[in-house]
Design an enzyme around this catalytic site. Structure first.
Site, PDB file in Angstrom:
ATOM      1  N   SER A  60       3.074 -95.845  65.502  1.00  0.00           N
ATOM      2  CA  SER A  60       3.393 -96.469  64.220  1.00  0.00           C
ATOM      3  C   SER A  60       2.143 -96.649  63.379  1.00  0.00           C
ATOM      4  O   SER A  60       1.037 -96.861  63.906  1.00  0.00           O
ATOM      5  CB  SER A  60       4.034 -97.839  64.466  1.00  0.00           C
ATOM      6  OG  SER A  60       4.119 -98.595  63.280  1.00  0.00           O
ATOM      7  N   TYR A  85       4.205-106.260  67.641  1.00  0.00           N
ATOM      8  CA  TYR A  85       4.738-104.896  67.585  1.00  0.00           C
ATOM      9  C   TYR A  85       3.609-103.873  67.507  1.00  0.00           C
ATOM     10  O   TYR A  85       3.573-102.904  68.253  1.00  0.00           O
ATOM     11  CB  TYR A  85       5.663-104.743  66.375  1.00  0.00           C
ATOM     12  CG  TYR A  85       6.071-103.321  66.096  1.00  0.00           C
ATOM     13  CD1 TYR A  85       6.839-102.606  67.012  1.00  0.00           C
ATOM     14  CD2 TYR A  85       5.678-102.678  64.914  1.00  0.00           C
ATOM     15  CE1 TYR A  85       7.202-101.292  66.760  1.00  0.00           C
ATOM     16  CE2 TYR A  85       6.042-101.375  64.658  1.00  0.00           C
ATOM     17  CZ  TYR A  85       6.797-100.681  65.588  1.00  0.00           C
ATOM     18  OH  TYR A  85       7.152 -99.369  65.346  1.00  0.00           O
TER      19      TYR A  85
END
Length: 269
Positions: A60, A85
């Site tokens: 990501s 995350y």
């Protein structure tokens, strides 16, 4: 998972499953440890047991964390995540490198930049905004709209993933362990940005959606959310050099395609 690997005996693996989202990681951090760390370990162990030719997995743009040097490059340091995350996605890259080093499994981490389009996650802004606008409800605009994202259309993500899985990572002969480059390794390991290279202000994204729907949104301006970053932008030159591909779908076109799909899927004519 081990049963699936032993039964199917895959030659290559594309791993896209994860507990995604920055904001939810503030509410349920354990879900991220279970899915993104334990779950990824299960994938790595399956790849090791079957001696797969190549593992490509979703990372990501969140791994860039507090970095403000735009555009983001794979050669930059990613030691300052600003959400759990992001930390789990960085951990995935480190875990993959370990298996590439120990077991010579070629791995490629793909740092997705704000993916949008048909069949996307309902918790992403485009779904939430579209539903609210069609229902006449206001949309929440964080950081008072002063956000920029490298919105990347799903077709470009798919094209990038397929091209990468067909070209397994290789060790880089030029890697210098005394001055290590985060983008390469002396193991068969790579990471690549997959982004549109067209950083778009959030309000331009909203205007493209209003234009595609034909309705002006009611807007509720709010402060920045914890874990968010003000801007993202991808340098995809490494991806282009490796597989000859640059994401290139304009935001207006991608948003228009999404709205067409949304109306058809939810039968809103």
């Amino acid at each position: 998972m081990s049963g699936a690997f032993s039964k199917e005996k895959p030659e290559r693996v594309i791993h896209l499953a994860a507990q995604a989202g920055v904001r939810y990681s503030l509410q349920n951090p354990y879900a991220y440890i279970d899915a993104n760390l334990q779950g990824f370990l299960n994938i790595l162990e399956g790849c090791r047991a079957q001696n797969v030719e190549h593992l490509a997995y979703a990372s990501s743009s969140s791994v860039y964390g507090g970095n403000t040097a735009l555009p983001f490059s794979e050669h930059q340091n990613i030691d300052h995540p600003v959400s759990l995350y992001a930390a789990t996605k960085k951990a995935n890259e480190l875990m993959a490198h370990t298996y590439s080093h120990l077991f010579q499994i070629p791995t490629s981490g793909l740092r997705f930049f704000t993916v949008y389009g048909p069949w996307g996650r309902p918790d992403m802004a485009l779904f939430i905004f579209t539903r609210a606008i069609l229902e006449g409800r206001p949309i929440d605009i964080f950081n008072n709209g002063l956000m920029t994202r490298d919105f990347t259309y799903i077709d470009d993500i798919v094209e990038g993933v397929i091209r990468v899985i067909d070209k397994p990572a290789e060790r880089a002969p030029e890697f210098d362990p005394s001055h290590p480059d985060p983008a390469i390794s002396n193991a068969p390991y790579r990471v690549f940005n997959i982004g549109n290279m067209q950083p778009t202000p959030l309000m331009d994204y909203v205007h493209a959606l209003e234009e595609a729907i034909g309705i002006e949104a009611k807007k509720n301006y709010l402060p920045m959310q914890p874990g968010d970053v003000p801007a993202t932008a991808a340098d995809t030159s490494e991806l282009d050099k490796w597989v000859g591909f640059k994401p290139n779908t304009p935001v207006k076109e991608g948003v228009r395609r999404f709205v067409e799909w949304y109306r058809q899927y939810y039968n809103i004519l």
